[in-house]
Motif scaffolding. Structure first.
Motif, PDB file in Angstrom:
ATOM      1  N   UNK A  22      37.058 -13.639 -10.564  1.00  0.00           N
ATOM      2  CA  UNK A  22      36.179 -14.764 -10.212  1.00  0.00           C
ATOM      3  C   UNK A  22      35.553 -14.568  -8.826  1.00  0.00           C
ATOM      4  N   UNK A  23      36.302 -13.981  -7.887  1.00  0.00           N
ATOM      5  CA  UNK A  23      35.747 -13.682  -6.564  1.00  0.00           C
ATOM      6  C   UNK A  23      34.599 -12.686  -6.675  1.00  0.00           C
ATOM      7  N   UNK A  24      34.782 -11.684  -7.499  1.00  0.00           N
ATOM      8  CA  UNK A  24      33.747 -10.664  -7.676  1.00  0.00           C
ATOM      9  C   UNK A  24      32.505 -11.288  -8.300  1.00  0.00           C
ATOM     10  N   UNK A  25      32.683 -12.194  -9.259  1.00  0.00           N
ATOM     11  CA  UNK A  25      31.534 -12.860  -9.866  1.00  0.00           C
ATOM     12  C   UNK A  25      30.766 -13.692  -8.840  1.00  0.00           C
ATOM     13  N   UNK A  26      31.483 -14.394  -7.970  1.00  0.00           N
ATOM     14  CA  UNK A  26      30.831 -15.201  -6.931  1.00  0.00           C
ATOM     15  C   UNK A  26      30.043 -14.307  -5.982  1.00  0.00           C
ATOM     16  N   UNK A  27      30.637 -13.192  -5.577  1.00  0.00           N
ATOM     17  CA  UNK A  27      29.946 -12.256  -4.691  1.00  0.00           C
ATOM     18  C   UNK A  27      28.711 -11.697  -5.384  1.00  0.00           C
ATOM     19  N   UNK A  28      28.834 -11.337  -6.656  1.00  0.00           N
ATOM     20  CA  UNK A  28      27.699 -10.793  -7.409  1.00  0.00           C
ATOM     21  C   UNK A  28      26.574 -11.819  -7.504  1.00  0.00           C
ATOM     22  N   UNK A  29      26.923 -13.069  -7.788  1.00  0.00           N
ATOM     23  CA  UNK A  29      25.903 -14.106  -7.880  1.00  0.00           C
ATOM     24  C   UNK A  29      25.223 -14.341  -6.540  1.00  0.00           C
ATOM     25  N   UNK A  30      25.964 -14.203  -5.439  1.00  0.00           N
ATOM     26  CA  UNK A  30      25.376 -14.429  -4.120  1.00  0.00           C
ATOM     27  C   UNK A  30      24.359 -13.362  -3.739  1.00  0.00           C
ATOM     28  N   UNK A  38      23.295 -11.990 -11.873  1.00  0.00           N
ATOM     29  CA  UNK A  38      23.659 -13.203 -12.601  1.00  0.00           C
ATOM     30  C   UNK A  38      24.865 -13.022 -13.511  1.00  0.00           C
ATOM     31  N   UNK A  39      24.921 -11.964 -14.278  1.00  0.00           N
ATOM     32  CA  UNK A  39      25.972 -11.793 -15.271  1.00  0.00           C
ATOM     33  C   UNK A  39      26.833 -10.578 -14.968  1.00  0.00           C
ATOM     34  N   UNK A  40      28.103 -10.797 -14.743  1.00  0.00           N
ATOM     35  CA  UNK A  40      29.064  -9.709 -14.569  1.00  0.00           C
ATOM     36  C   UNK A  40      30.192  -9.950 -15.565  1.00  0.00           C
ATOM     37  N   UNK A  41      30.440  -8.969 -16.411  1.00  0.00           N
ATOM     38  CA  UNK A  41      31.482  -9.137 -17.424  1.00  0.00           C
ATOM     39  C   UNK A  41      32.864  -9.159 -16.776  1.00  0.00           C
ATOM     40  N   UNK A  42      33.824  -9.723 -17.489  1.00  0.00           N
ATOM     41  CA  UNK A  42      35.200  -9.788 -16.988  1.00  0.00           C
ATOM     42  C   UNK A  42      35.748  -8.387 -16.726  1.00  0.00           C
ATOM     43  N   UNK A  70      34.168  -6.981 -13.531  1.00  0.00           N
ATOM     44  CA  UNK A  70      34.686  -7.696 -12.362  1.00  0.00           C
ATOM     45  C   UNK A  70      36.118  -7.291 -12.046  1.00  0.00           C
ATOM     46  N   UNK A  71      36.947  -7.150 -13.065  1.00  0.00           N
ATOM     47  CA  UNK A  71      38.332  -6.742 -12.848  1.00  0.00           C
ATOM     48  C   UNK A  71      38.423  -5.303 -12.351  1.00  0.00           C
ATOM     49  N   UNK A  72      37.500  -4.454 -12.790  1.00  0.00           N
ATOM     50  CA  UNK A  72      37.508  -3.066 -12.330  1.00  0.00           C
ATOM     51  C   UNK A  72      37.020  -2.957 -10.885  1.00  0.00           C
ATOM     52  N   UNK A  73      36.092  -3.830 -10.484  1.00  0.00           N
ATOM     53  CA  UNK A  73      35.544  -3.778  -9.125  1.00  0.00           C
ATOM     54  C   UNK A  73      36.465  -4.402  -8.077  1.00  0.00           C
ATOM     55  N   UNK A  74      37.288  -5.344  -8.468  1.00  0.00           N
ATOM     56  CA  UNK A  74      38.107  -6.095  -7.509  1.00  0.00           C
ATOM     57  C   UNK A  74      38.950  -5.208  -6.597  1.00  0.00           C
ATOM     58  N   UNK A  75      39.714  -4.247  -7.115  1.00  0.00           N
ATOM     59  CA  UNK A  75      40.525  -3.420  -6.211  1.00  0.00           C
ATOM     60  C   UNK A  75      39.678  -2.564  -5.265  1.00  0.00           C
ATOM     61  N   UNK A  76      38.536  -2.078  -5.746  1.00  0.00           N
ATOM     62  CA  UNK A  76      37.671  -1.255  -4.900  1.00  0.00           C
ATOM     63  C   UNK A  76      37.049  -2.083  -3.778  1.00  0.00           C
ATOM     64  N   UNK A  77      36.594  -3.290  -4.099  1.00  0.00           N
ATOM     65  CA  UNK A  77      36.016  -4.176  -3.085  1.00  0.00           C
ATOM     66  C   UNK A  77      37.073  -4.533  -2.052  1.00  0.00           C
ATOM     67  N   UNK A  78      38.279  -4.834  -2.516  1.00  0.00           N
ATOM     68  CA  UNK A  78      39.360  -5.172  -1.586  1.00  0.00           C
ATOM     69  C   UNK A  78      39.688  -3.987  -0.671  1.00  0.00           C
ATOM     70  N   UNK A  79      39.731  -2.790  -1.231  1.00  0.00           N
ATOM     71  CA  UNK A  79      40.016  -1.600  -0.430  1.00  0.00           C
ATOM     72  C   UNK A  79      38.964  -1.425   0.661  1.00  0.00           C
ATOM     73  N   UNK A  80      37.689  -1.583   0.295  1.00  0.00           N
ATOM     74  CA  UNK A  80      36.607  -1.394   1.272  1.00  0.00           C
ATOM     75  C   UNK A  80      36.624  -2.480   2.343  1.00  0.00           C
TER      76      UNK A  80
END
Length: 124
Positions: free
Chosen positions: A16-24, A28-32, A35-45
């Motif tokens: 859900x955090x990744x979806x909010x960031x994507x929308x910002x 508009x549309x990010x699949x679950x 989003x789940x695959x991007x979350x660990x990479x975004x957190x690492x960065x």
């Protein structure tokens, strides 16, 4: 549990955090699954940038992390700096009454009538 499941549960950011960031940023549309695959990479960065910013803070012998520290860390990683965020005084947060973990930014109240009464500066 397999390694993939364990890794996603340890992440502080969820889909859900990744979806909010994507929308910002206009996506508009990010699949679950994405989003789940991007979350660990975004957190690492994010952790990498914050750790680098903490080095700048410590090198400056300060105890408060500033936006300039973040900008220096971003520049060190060849990223664009954050524009519009600066200041010499750190933001002052106050605890909301009756709560333990809810804070708000203490902003000064401005009187609009007083602001309108001030004459405009002369044009150069």
């Amino acid at each position: 549990p397999n390694e993939c499941t364990l890794r996603t549960h340890m992440s502080l950011l969820d889909a859900s955090c990744i979806r909010v960031i994507a929308e910002s940023v206009g996506i508009a549309q990010v699949s679950d699954e994405v989003a789940e695959a991007l979350a660990p990479d975004v957190e690492y960065r994010l952790r990498d940038i914050v750790q680098e910013a903490l080095k700048f803070m410590r090198h400056g012998r300060r105890e408060t992390l500033t936006c300039d520290d973040i900008n220096f860390a971003l520049r060190a990683r060849s990223c664009d700096p954050l524009y519009g965020y600066s200041g010499t005084d750190p933001p002052r947060f106050c605890r909301a009454k009756g709560t333990q973990d809810v804070y708000y930014l203490d902003d000064a109240e401005l009187n609009l009538a007083d602001l309108m009464a001030v004459p405009l500066p002369s044009m150069p």
